[in-house]
Design an enzyme around this catalytic site. Structure first.
Site, short mmCIF file in Angstrom:
data_model
loop_
_atom_site.label_atom_id
_atom_site.label_comp_id
_atom_site.label_asym_id
_atom_site.label_seq_id
_atom_site.Cartn_x
_atom_site.Cartn_y
_atom_site.Cartn_z
N LYS A 1 0.82 -1.18 0.00
CA LYS A 1 0.00 0.00 0.00
C LYS A 1 0.87 1.26 0.00
O LYS A 1 0.42 2.35 -0.32
CB LYS A 1 -0.88 0.01 1.26
CG LYS A 1 -1.79 -1.17 1.37
CD LYS A 1 -2.47 -1.18 2.75
CE LYS A 1 -3.20 -2.47 2.96
NZ LYS A 1 -3.70 -2.57 4.37
N GLY A 2 2.13 1.07 0.40
CA GLY A 2 3.00 2.21 0.70
C GLY A 2 3.20 3.23 -0.41
O GLY A 2 3.33 4.41 -0.14
N GLU B 1 7.92 2.38 -5.92
CA GLU B 1 7.99 1.97 -4.50
C GLU B 1 8.03 3.21 -3.60
O GLU B 1 8.42 4.29 -4.03
CB GLU B 1 9.27 1.16 -4.27
CG GLU B 1 9.06 -0.32 -4.00
CD GLU B 1 8.28 -0.64 -2.74
OE1 GLU B 1 7.49 0.18 -2.24
OE2 GLU B 1 8.46 -1.75 -2.25
N ASP B 2 7.64 3.00 -2.36
CA ASP B 2 7.76 4.08 -1.38
C ASP B 2 9.19 4.16 -0.84
O ASP B 2 9.77 5.23 -0.71
CB ASP B 2 6.76 3.90 -0.23
CG ASP B 2 6.78 2.51 0.39
OD1 ASP B 2 7.53 1.62 -0.09
OD2 ASP B 2 6.05 2.28 1.37
N ASP C 1 14.55 -0.60 1.47
CA ASP C 1 15.21 -0.73 2.76
C ASP C 1 16.27 -1.84 2.64
O ASP C 1 17.37 -1.60 2.15
CB ASP C 1 14.11 -1.04 3.78
CG ASP C 1 14.59 -1.16 5.21
OD1 ASP C 1 15.63 -0.61 5.55
OD2 ASP C 1 13.90 -1.81 6.02
N LYS D 1 16.93 3.82 1.48
CA LYS D 1 17.68 3.62 2.74
C LYS D 1 18.88 2.75 2.40
O LYS D 1 18.95 1.58 2.78
CB LYS D 1 16.75 2.88 3.72
CG LYS D 1 16.71 3.46 5.11
CD LYS D 1 15.99 2.54 6.07
CE LYS D 1 14.58 2.94 6.39
NZ LYS D 1 13.93 2.04 7.39
N PHE E 1 13.28 4.64 10.91
CA PHE E 1 11.95 4.19 10.51
C PHE E 1 11.09 5.43 10.27
O PHE E 1 10.90 6.25 11.17
CB PHE E 1 11.33 3.30 11.59
CG PHE E 1 10.08 2.65 11.10
CD1 PHE E 1 10.12 1.50 10.33
CD2 PHE E 1 8.84 3.22 11.38
CE1 PHE E 1 8.95 0.92 9.84
CE2 PHE E 1 7.67 2.63 10.90
CZ PHE E 1 7.73 1.49 10.13
N VAL E 2 10.60 5.58 9.06
CA VAL E 2 9.86 6.79 8.69
C VAL E 2 8.40 6.47 8.38
O VAL E 2 8.06 5.35 8.00
CB VAL E 2 10.52 7.50 7.49
CG1 VAL E 2 11.87 8.05 7.85
CG2 VAL E 2 10.64 6.56 6.30
N ASP F 1 3.65 3.61 6.58
CA ASP F 1 2.86 3.44 7.80
C ASP F 1 3.65 2.91 8.98
O ASP F 1 4.74 2.33 8.84
CB ASP F 1 1.72 2.45 7.54
CG ASP F 1 2.23 1.01 7.49
OD1 ASP F 1 3.13 0.72 6.68
OD2 ASP F 1 1.74 0.17 8.29
N ARG G 1 -0.26 6.86 7.09
CA ARG G 1 -0.06 6.90 5.63
C ARG G 1 -0.59 8.20 5.03
O ARG G 1 -0.13 8.65 3.99
CB ARG G 1 -0.81 5.75 4.95
CG ARG G 1 -0.28 4.37 5.26
CD ARG G 1 -0.93 3.37 4.31
NE ARG G 1 -0.86 2.00 4.79
CZ ARG G 1 0.20 1.20 4.60
NH1 ARG G 1 1.25 1.62 3.96
NH2 ARG G 1 0.18 -0.03 5.07
P1 IMP Z 1 12.66 -4.06 2.02
O1 IMP Z 1 12.18 -5.34 1.41
O2 IMP Z 1 13.38 -4.30 3.32
O3 IMP Z 1 13.47 -3.20 1.08
O4 IMP Z 1 11.40 -3.25 2.48
C1 IMP Z 1 10.55 -2.70 1.64
C2 IMP Z 1 9.22 -2.40 2.29
O5 IMP Z 1 9.27 -2.33 3.72
C3 IMP Z 1 8.79 -1.04 1.84
O6 IMP Z 1 8.10 -1.12 0.64
C4 IMP Z 1 7.94 -0.55 2.98
O7 IMP Z 1 6.62 -0.98 2.80
C5 IMP Z 1 8.53 -1.22 4.21
N1 IMP Z 1 9.44 -0.29 4.92
C6 IMP Z 1 10.79 -0.29 4.92
N2 IMP Z 1 11.29 0.71 5.67
C7 IMP Z 1 10.22 1.38 6.15
C8 IMP Z 1 10.09 2.55 6.98
O8 IMP Z 1 11.06 3.20 7.42
N3 IMP Z 1 8.81 2.94 7.25
C9 IMP Z 1 7.72 2.29 6.77
N4 IMP Z 1 7.81 1.21 5.99
C10 IMP Z 1 9.04 0.75 5.68
MG MG Z 2 6.37 -0.49 0.00
#
Ligand code: IMP
Ligand code: MG
Length: 179
Positions: free
Chosen positions: A46-47, A102-103, A106, A135, A156-157, A163, A169
């Site tokens: 949803k991000g 993507e939002d 990470d 990130k 963490f944002v 969210d 959100r």
């Molecule tokens: P990744 O697979 O670790 O790169 O994470 C990706 C997903 O984790 C993102 O699309 C977000 O939905 C969630 N996410 C990662 N970091 C944050 C954060 O700081 N705040 C909120 N959601 C996050």
């Molecule tokens: Mg996301």
């Protein structure tokens, strides 16, 4: 019960900063993809819903919007590293230009999973990735977006689609809780 209050948020990127950067990203995307050929935006729910909609308004080519859903977080603040496909329904992407929106990237696990899967099963002619937030420092798998709005520390944002336990959100800015 929700243990965080909006009053305790520190603003990291204001509504205006996000708006300006989103326009700049759209300019780059317009330049790279050109105005002639269709572009399929793949919004990762949803991000990235708010970012994707705002970005789309500044794109000049014929755009189609698709929405997919994956989950890697649950309610925790740390990525599980395990990506679950909730809904990956997409039209035929063969010979198409596609852009995953993507939002935040990470650990990179979600984006690695998505790009590998889409390339393997949908074979788009050209697949690129845009994320509002990058990130970089938290990366566990080697993957980089083609475009990103802002690089951030390992914080963490929330806000602007992102969210905490399903909340925040709707905020027009991106912020973080100091503790
Ligand atoms: P990744 O697979 O670790 O790169 O994470 C990706 C997903 O984790 C993102 O699309 C977000 O939905 C969630 N996410 C990662 N970091 C944050 C954060 O700081 N705040 C909120 N959601 C996050
Ligand atoms: Mg996301």
């Amino acid at each position: 019960m929700l243990d965080k209050k909006v009053e305790d948020l520190k603003i990291l990127f204001s509504e205006k900063e996000i708006e300006n950067r989103t326009k700049e990203l759209a300019d780059e995307i317009n330049k790279d993809f050109g105005c002639e050929k269709d572009l399929i935006l793949i919004c990762v729910l949803k991000g990235s819903s708010i970012f994707c909609c705002d970005l789309s308004k500044h794109l000049k080519m014929p755009v189609q919007m698709e929405f997919i859903r994956v989950s890697s977080y649950g309610n925790a603040k740390e990525s599980s590293g395990h990506v679950q496909a909730m809904d990956l329904t997409l039209p035929n992407l063969e010979n198409k230009n596609a852009l995953i929106v993507e939002d935040i990237i990470d650990t990179g696990c979600t984006m690695k999973f998505l790009t590998e899967l889409l390339c393997r099963t949908h074979k788009p002619q050209n697949l690129k990735v845009v994320t509002l937030l990058n990130k970089k420092i938290a990366r566990k798998v080697p993957i980089e977006p083609d475009y990103y709005g802002f690089e951030i520390d390992d914080k963490f944002v929330v806000g602007y689609g992102l969210d905490y336990e399903g909340y925040f959100r709707n905020l027009p800015y991106v912020g973080y809780f100091e503790n």
